[in-house]
Design a protein around this motif. Structure first.
Motif, PDB file in Angstrom:
ATOM      1  N   GLU A  93      -0.002   6.982  -0.638  1.00 48.59           N
ATOM      2  CA  GLU A  93       0.338   6.127   0.232  1.00 48.59           C
ATOM      3  C   GLU A  93       1.345   5.061  -0.546  1.00 48.59           C
ATOM      4  O   GLU A  93       2.256   4.428   0.222  1.00 48.59           O
ATOM      5  N   ALA A  94       1.216   4.901  -1.890  1.00 54.70           N
ATOM      6  CA  ALA A  94       2.187   4.094  -2.414  1.00 54.70           C
ATOM      7  C   ALA A  94       3.590   4.753  -2.394  1.00 54.70           C
ATOM      8  O   ALA A  94       4.697   3.939  -2.187  1.00 54.70           O
ATOM      9  N   ARG A  95       3.895   6.170  -2.242  1.00 59.08           N
ATOM     10  CA  ARG A  95       5.237   6.792  -2.177  1.00 59.08           C
ATOM     11  C   ARG A  95       5.517   6.354  -0.838  1.00 59.08           C
ATOM     12  O   ARG A  95       6.930   6.276  -0.512  1.00 59.08           O
ATOM     13  N   ILE A  96       4.552   6.410   0.281  1.00 59.84           N
ATOM     14  CA  ILE A  96       5.083   6.114   1.418  1.00 59.84           C
ATOM     15  C   ILE A  96       5.666   4.863   1.684  1.00 59.84           C
ATOM     16  O   ILE A  96       6.744   4.659   2.201  1.00 59.84           O
ATOM     17  N   PHE A  97       5.176   3.676   0.917  1.00 58.36           N
ATOM     18  CA  PHE A  97       5.462   2.472   1.135  1.00 58.36           C
ATOM     19  C   PHE A  97       6.819   2.341   0.360  1.00 58.36           C
ATOM     20  O   PHE A  97       7.689   1.459   0.901  1.00 58.36           O
ATOM     21  N   LEU A  98       6.876   3.165  -0.453  1.00 62.09           N
ATOM     22  CA  LEU A  98       8.126   2.969  -1.353  1.00 62.09           C
ATOM     23  C   LEU A  98       9.503   3.796  -0.974  1.00 62.09           C
ATOM     24  O   LEU A  98      10.562   3.787  -1.631  1.00 62.09           O
ATOM     25  N   SER A  99       9.184   4.629   0.060  1.00 60.98           N
ATOM     26  CA  SER A  99       9.938   5.637   0.419  1.00 60.98           C
ATOM     27  C   SER A  99      10.384   6.635  -0.515  1.00 60.98           C
ATOM     28  O   SER A  99      11.569   7.113  -0.626  1.00 60.98           O
TER      29      SER A  99
END
Length: 345
Positions: A93-99
């Motif tokens: 989820e963090a990677r999704i947010f950070l692209s």
């Protein structure tokens, strides 16, 4: 590697602290250099503060809840606000947010974030157990030892969670330390979990209305302690069966968590003798009788084991190990006395 990965993600999130807060803590608002909200689960209120910029007082992304003393970083915000359990889901989820690129291959369809597991489901139970840790040196070990339970070998299905959610019938969600017991089927797959919420010092159960609750798919399954062979014991409570194990340390135990689930427990394929430990009440008597019938129908010898008092933990605490051993010895098949009590005093 996981710790380094978490540190890197937390650092990257901190550079976008306000954006993280606006996205995951949308019920709050900015107050100077802080984001203010009710709690880390995005409740409306003003008791939690997230630092938005580095300062001599602390790093950006660090937060503290003045009402509860909870604190953490922005990975904790993502985990708690979405109800996630596994760190892998939090990191994704963090990677999704950070692209950022994913460490795993992309799914065929675009991912919109990791959905929380349905409340009370088997998946939620597996996530809860995965987020928990060994009981060694924790308040779970303290709690069990205060109840006379000191033989904790082979208890990998018991874990500790420092802040397990508890939802009272009315009022806000609370967090308490908890003993988490994995409920598994005959293949070892986790199908459910049992939570025992504890006082922060491990002196007793937590002072809440319902300190024990199960979740997931429980029918036929059990909390398995030790490896079952041709002989095992099955009963209702985790502490009851751990107390019996104090005098039968090499016998596999299977707490089924309730009378109804004890009656329906599935038998391992090699089982030849089953000791049945039931509570001294109508429900316990009914579960014992039904289990005896089911065992006999499958060619399994079934032998009830009865405590002197309400349950074997009460026996252990009131009478001590030697008296408990003597009381159990006379109820065992002779060959099991030699096999399971040969090293006992």
């Amino acid at each position: 590697m996981a710790r380094q990965n978490a540190s890197d993600l937390a650092h990257r999130l901190a550079h976008q602290a306000e954006a993280v807060c606006r996205h995951y803590l949308s019920n709050g608002q900015r107050q100077g250099n802080y984001w203010q909200v009710g709690d880390v689960r995005n409740t409306k209120g003003r008791s939690m503060f997230v630092r938005l910029k580095d300062s001599p007082k602390g790093r950006a992304g660090k937060w503290t809840d003045a009402a509860t003393g909870e604190h953490g970083d922005l990975l904790d915000v993502i985990r708690e606000s979405l109800g996630l359990i596994d760190f892998a889901d939090v990191a994704d989820e963090a990677r999704i947010f950070l692209s950022l690129p994913h460490t795993k291959p992309e799914p065929a369809a675009p991912r919109q974030g990791v959905a929380p597991a349905p409340s009370g489901s088997a998946e939620a139970a597996r996530r809860l157990f995965a987020m928990s840790q060994s009981i060694a040196g924790t308040v779970v070990e303290t709690y069990l030892r205060r109840r006379g339970i000191t033989l904790l070998h082979g208890t990998g299905n018991l874990r500790f969670h420092p802040r397990c959610y508890y939802k009272p019938d009315d009022g806000p969600t609370e967090t308490w330390p908890a003993m988490i017991a994995a409920v598994t089927d005959l293949t070892g797959k986790i199908t459910g979990a049992h939570r025992t919420w504890l006082a922060p010092d491990g002196s007793d159960k937590a002072p809440i209305d319902t300190p024990r609750k199960a979740m997931g798919d429980l029918l036929g399954a059990a909390v398995r302690i030790g490896v079952p062979g041709s002989v095992m014991a099955a009963g209702e409570g985790v502490e009851t069966m751990l107390s019996l194990r104090q005098v039968l340390p090499d016998m596999a135990m299977a707490p089924a968590l309730s009378a109804a689930h004890l009656a329906a427990i599935l038998f391992p394929p090699n089982l030849r003798r089953l000791y049945i430990v039931s509570d001294d009440d109508p429900a316990g008597d009914g579960a014992r009788d039904m289990l005896i019938e089911r065992a006999k129908a499958e060619g399994i010898e079934a032998i009830p084991l009865s405590p002197a008092f309400g349950d074997f933990n009460e026996d252990l605490r009131r009478l001590g190990t030697n008296a408990l051993r003597a009381g159990v010895r006379v109820q065992l098949a002779p060959e099991d006395v030699a096999r399971f009590m040969s090293l006992a005093a």
